[in-house]
Write a protein that holds these residues in place. Structure first.
Motif, PDB file in Angstrom:
ATOM      1  N   UNK A  14       0.689  -1.195   0.179  1.00 27.51           N
ATOM      2  CA  UNK A  14      -0.081   0.149  -0.133  1.00 27.51           C
ATOM      3  C   UNK A  14       0.796   0.930   0.052  1.00 27.51           C
ATOM      4  N   UNK A  15       2.113   0.891  -0.315  1.00 26.50           N
ATOM      5  CA  UNK A  15       3.152   2.936  -0.280  1.00 26.50           C
ATOM      6  C   UNK A  15       2.211   3.527  -0.671  1.00 26.50           C
ATOM      7  N   UNK A  16       2.299   3.209  -1.499  1.00 23.44           N
ATOM      8  CA  UNK A  16       2.008   4.333  -3.203  1.00 23.44           C
ATOM      9  C   UNK A  16       0.877   4.947  -2.268  1.00 23.44           C
ATOM     10  N   UNK A  17      -0.561   4.672  -2.010  1.00 21.92           N
ATOM     11  CA  UNK A  17      -1.747   4.842  -1.020  1.00 21.92           C
ATOM     12  C   UNK A  17      -1.527   5.561   0.313  1.00 21.92           C
ATOM     13  N   UNK A  18      -0.443   5.020   0.950  1.00 20.85           N
ATOM     14  CA  UNK A  18      -0.064   5.711   1.679  1.00 20.85           C
ATOM     15  C   UNK A  18       0.659   6.192   2.065  1.00 20.85           C
ATOM     16  N   UNK A  19       1.570   6.802   1.646  1.00 14.99           N
ATOM     17  CA  UNK A  19       2.558   7.982   0.680  1.00 14.99           C
ATOM     18  C   UNK A  19       1.495   9.244  -0.256  1.00 14.99           C
ATOM     19  N   UNK A  20       0.797   9.096  -1.025  1.00 15.38           N
ATOM     20  CA  UNK A  20      -0.198   9.984  -1.030  1.00 15.38           C
ATOM     21  C   UNK A  20      -1.597  10.823   0.006  1.00 15.38           C
ATOM     22  N   UNK A  21      -2.066   9.684   1.110  1.00 17.11           N
ATOM     23  CA  UNK A  21      -2.345   9.813   1.804  1.00 17.11           C
ATOM     24  C   UNK A  21      -1.406  10.520   3.067  1.00 17.11           C
ATOM     25  N   UNK A  22      -0.289  10.471   3.562  1.00 12.42           N
ATOM     26  CA  UNK A  22       0.507  11.666   4.374  1.00 12.42           C
ATOM     27  C   UNK A  22       0.323  12.644   3.725  1.00 12.42           C
ATOM     28  N   UNK A  23       1.026  12.468   2.763  1.00 17.55           N
ATOM     29  CA  UNK A  23       0.902  14.061   1.925  1.00 17.55           C
ATOM     30  C   UNK A  23       0.546  14.623   1.489  1.00 17.55           C
ATOM     31  N   UNK A  24      -1.121  14.512   1.959  1.00 16.12           N
ATOM     32  CA  UNK A  24      -2.052  15.064   1.494  1.00 16.12           C
ATOM     33  C   UNK A  24      -2.399  15.690   3.139  1.00 16.12           C
ATOM     34  N   UNK A  25      -2.609  15.310   4.390  1.00 12.95           N
ATOM     35  CA  UNK A  25      -1.779  16.232   5.575  1.00 12.95           C
ATOM     36  C   UNK A  25      -1.321  16.768   5.645  1.00 12.95           C
ATOM     37  N   UNK A  26       0.445  16.577   5.011  1.00 13.78           N
ATOM     38  CA  UNK A  26       1.193  17.004   4.643  1.00 13.78           C
ATOM     39  C   UNK A  26       0.896  18.623   4.656  1.00 13.78           C
ATOM     40  N   UNK A  27       0.113  18.068   3.054  1.00 16.92           N
ATOM     41  CA  UNK A  27       0.039  19.831   2.350  1.00 16.92           C
ATOM     42  C   UNK A  27      -1.535  20.674   3.086  1.00 16.92           C
TER      43      UNK A  27
END
Ligand code: PLP
Length: 368
Positions: A14-27
């Protein structure tokens, strides 16, 4: 070596989905009790059916403590639970100010015995905390039949049983309130600590929402004394990704458990009845030569674990509760014999075969 538990296949998948989710929070730049927490709470509540409320908290131990406090359980109250559980169940009861009382287990399932609950009732009993151990639902109808007439709160410890069902109904919705852990190795795990409380009682949910955030109702308005037990947006963003895949992970756990069961037969805890939706947080064997079997498996490249080698009442920390050796014989016997096999998302069929071969070749009898 096949490790007892390996989270890397899950992370990789799930690395890609998780990276996107974390990036959303950081942004977004909003990290505590933000929109991800709200969304996760709504999704986790909906996963359990309509009319449920979920409150995300810092960990499973806090979830149990806050559930008890939210329900008004406190000093002087006796809370009945099982000695065959993770110690945090008992930590949380004491943190709420209450007195843990241990009822022995059903030797077949290792879950709390309803008859033992009945025998443990006193005029001070206020609550029962059944644990759905290893992912197998406790006997909720029998427990409710004892608790309801006695006016006891029923708090389900669902830390090992996300999505398990009994007669088609999901655990966490049988009692008054339920507590979950999202410790990374749980069936639904964050990449850090996390927990949640589930209840259909809106007033209780509101109270617990305050208690987790220093007792604050609105900003700088404190109705009662609370604690800090919040979950953050990065962890809940990750949990949202994994919650969506939980049904697939449960199916995968059941497939692995089925393979173990077909090879290892009556070494295993008994197969659940047709109306029980076991979610196999752990796949547990029982063997009279457990320690020798464990060493044999390790020598053949197979990791394992024991849940739990000592029931809580025999842990040194709880000696002052004065339960001696022999006081809860079914739990003590199970603690000598249980053995948990490797089971995690991404465990390959070849690894499952290697585990089965190692167990079956045990000279003491791998499939007695
Ligand atoms: C993991 C677990 C807990 C505690 O959860 P944490 O998130 O580690 O605080 C409580 N009860 C049971 C049965 C558990 O397995």
């Amino acid at each position: 070596m096949i490790p007892f538990n390996d989270l890397r296949p899950l992370v990789t998948k799930y690395r890609a989905e998780i990276d996107a989710a974390v990036a959303r929070v950081l942004d977004r730049g909003w990290f505590i009790l933000g929109p991800e927490v709200d969304a996760f709470e709504a999704e986790f509540a909906a996963f359990h059916g309509s009319g449920q409320h979920a409150i995300a908290v810092a960990n499973g131990t806090d979830a149990i403590e806050l559930a008890l406090r939210g329900a008004g359980i406190g000093p002087g109250d006796e809370v009945i639970t099982t000695p065959m559980t993770a110690v945090p169940t008992v930590c949380a009861i004491e943190r709420a100010g209450a007195i843990p009382v241990f009822a022995d287990i059903d030797p077949l399932t290792c879950n709390i015995s309803p008859a033992a609950i009945r025998a443990s009732l006193t005029p001070r009993t206020r609550a029962v905390v059944p644990v759905h151990l290893y992912g197998r639902p406790a006997d909720m109808p029998a427990i409710l039949a004892i608790a309801r007439p006695a006016g006891l709160l029923v708090l389900e410890d669902c830390a090992q049983a996300h999505g398990a069902t009994l007669g088609g109904r999901v655990v966490g919705t049988f009692g008054d309130i339920a507590a979950f852990s999202f410790y990374p190795t749980k069936n639904l795990g964050a990449f850090g600590d996390g927990g949640a409380i589930l209840t259909s009682d809106a007033a209780m949910a509101d109270r617990i929402r305050r208690l987790r955030n220093y007792g604050q109702a609105k900003q700088y308005q404190h109705l009662e004394r609370g604690i800090n037990s919040r979950l953050d947006d990065i962890q809940t963003a990750i949990l949202r990704v994994l919650l969506a895949h939980l049904p697939d992970h449960t199916a995968e756990r059941r497939r692995i458990a089925g393979a173990y069961r077909s090879h290892l037969g009556n070494c295993c805890l008994p197969e659940p009845a047709a109306d029980i939706g076991h979610v196999y947080h752990l796949f547990v064997l029982r063997h009279p030569q457990r320690d020798a079997m464990r060493k044999w498996m390790a020598d053949h490249g197979v990791g394992s674990s024991v849940h739990y080698p000592l029931p809580v009442h025999l842990q040194p920390a709880y000696a002052d509760l004065s339960y001696g050796h022999g006081s809860l014989p079914a739990a003590e016997a199970a603690a000598r014999e249980v053995l948990s096999l490797p089971l995690s998302v991404g465990l390959s069929a070849a690894d499952v075969e290697t585990v089965c071969a190692a167990v079956a070749s045990f000279p003491g009898g791998g499939s007695r």
